[in-house]
Write a protein that holds these residues in place. Sequence first.
Motif, mmCIF file in Angstrom:
data_model
loop_
_atom_site.group_PDB
_atom_site.id
_atom_site.type_symbol
_atom_site.label_atom_id
_atom_site.label_comp_id
_atom_site.label_asym_id
_atom_site.label_seq_id
_atom_site.Cartn_x
_atom_site.Cartn_y
_atom_site.Cartn_z
ATOM 1 N N ARG A 1 -1.292 -4.833 -4.714
ATOM 2 C CA ARG A 1 -2.365 -5.723 -5.763
ATOM 3 C C ARG A 1 -2.657 -6.615 -6.245
ATOM 4 N N ASN A 2 -1.241 -7.266 -6.410
ATOM 5 C CA ASN A 2 -1.364 -9.190 -6.618
ATOM 6 C C ASN A 2 -1.443 -9.598 -5.456
ATOM 7 N N LYS A 3 -0.832 -9.198 -4.392
ATOM 8 C CA LYS A 3 -0.814 -9.649 -3.206
ATOM 9 C C LYS A 3 -2.512 -10.069 -3.112
ATOM 10 N N ILE A 4 -3.163 -9.226 -3.153
ATOM 11 C CA ILE A 4 -4.442 -8.625 -2.880
ATOM 12 C C ILE A 4 -5.385 -9.812 -3.715
ATOM 13 N N CYS A 5 -4.972 -9.852 -5.316
ATOM 14 C CA CYS A 5 -5.828 -10.435 -5.646
ATOM 15 C C CYS A 5 -5.829 -12.404 -5.747
ATOM 16 N N ILE A 6 -4.791 -12.234 -5.094
ATOM 17 C CA ILE A 6 -4.239 -13.908 -4.832
ATOM 18 C C ILE A 6 -5.034 -14.004 -3.764
ATOM 19 N N LEU A 7 -4.883 -13.650 -2.902
ATOM 20 C CA LEU A 7 -6.114 -13.790 -1.559
ATOM 21 C C LEU A 7 -7.289 -13.727 -1.710
ATOM 22 N N GLU A 8 -7.361 -12.681 -2.537
ATOM 23 C CA GLU A 8 -9.622 -12.892 -2.849
ATOM 24 C C GLU A 8 -9.466 -14.223 -3.512
ATOM 25 N N LYS A 9 -8.499 -14.355 -4.645
ATOM 26 C CA LYS A 9 -9.023 -15.376 -5.542
ATOM 27 C C LYS A 9 -9.050 -17.342 -4.520
ATOM 28 N N LYS A 10 -8.832 -17.197 -3.166
ATOM 29 C CA LYS A 10 -8.296 -18.000 -1.861
ATOM 30 C C LYS A 10 -9.012 -18.247 -0.988
ATOM 31 N N CYS A 11 -10.746 -17.205 -1.239
ATOM 32 C CA CYS A 11 -10.781 -16.471 -0.023
ATOM 33 C C CYS A 11 -12.142 -16.485 -0.800
ATOM 34 N N ARG A 12 -12.249 -16.709 -2.382
ATOM 35 C CA ARG A 12 -13.998 -17.087 -2.126
ATOM 36 C C ARG A 12 -13.777 -18.933 -3.233
ATOM 37 N N ALA A 13 -12.472 -19.183 -2.879
ATOM 38 C CA ALA A 13 -12.148 -20.927 -3.418
ATOM 39 C C ALA A 13 -12.676 -20.901 -2.078
ATOM 40 N N VAL A 14 -12.605 -21.102 -0.917
ATOM 41 C CA VAL A 14 -12.921 -21.332 0.937
ATOM 42 C C VAL A 14 -14.674 -20.771 0.723
ATOM 43 N N GLU A 15 -15.315 -19.914 0.057
ATOM 44 C CA GLU A 15 -16.307 -19.601 0.555
ATOM 45 C C GLU A 15 -17.325 -20.747 -0.646
ATOM 46 N N GLU A 16 -16.909 -20.755 -1.775
ATOM 47 C CA GLU A 16 -17.361 -21.472 -2.699
ATOM 48 C C GLU A 16 -17.644 -23.112 -2.051
ATOM 49 N N TYR A 17 -16.098 -23.169 -1.385
ATOM 50 C CA TYR A 17 -16.991 -24.841 -0.928
ATOM 51 C C TYR A 17 -17.202 -24.822 0.004
ATOM 52 N N ILE A 18 -17.357 -23.884 0.887
ATOM 53 C CA ILE A 18 -18.314 -23.890 1.913
ATOM 54 C C ILE A 18 -19.832 -23.733 1.748
ATOM 55 N N GLU A 19 -20.450 -23.650 0.529
ATOM 56 C CA GLU A 19 -21.280 -23.197 0.145
ATOM 57 C C GLU A 19 -22.450 -24.158 -0.951
ATOM 58 N N SER A 20 -21.385 -25.175 -1.320
ATOM 59 C CA SER A 20 -21.592 -26.114 -2.001
ATOM 60 C C SER A 20 -21.998 -27.741 -1.176
#
Length: 139
Positions: free
Chosen positions: A67-86
């Motif tokens: 669960r911790n690893k999933i949470c960390i990976l999801e945060k990193k993925c959201r950061a990439v998505e937000e960067y691209i959408e910006s």
Amino acid sequence: MTREQLKSYISMKEEIQELNYKLGHIMEDDTMIGSSTVLDYRSGFPVPQGVVGIDWDRYDRIKSQYRNKICILEKKCRAVEEYIESISDSTTRRIFRMYFLEGKKQREIGRLIHMDRSVVSRKINDFLKVAHKTHKTHL
């Protein structure tokens, strides 16, 4: 955001799926079965007895790690998505979305947006260079 961080997006998404699968099937094999020895005093003196069962501490520990690893990976993925959408330029944003999020090849992207593959490559490289320089000057 570096090229390496952007390129790791697809792998991180796949790892999230793998971890979710493991999390959902954690009890389906024998890895959670453990054994221990207890002392049985029913006869008046201690007699060692073997006990086999589910190792709940191990189960909780592994479940928490997943669960911790999933949470960390999801945060990193959201950061990439937000960067691209910006990205303000529509064409560059579309190229980044297709290349880094969807995993399309530059030639395929070029065909979809009616550009040569080399132009797609140049747009990616130029944007990352400018973004890198801008980031350095803000530090």
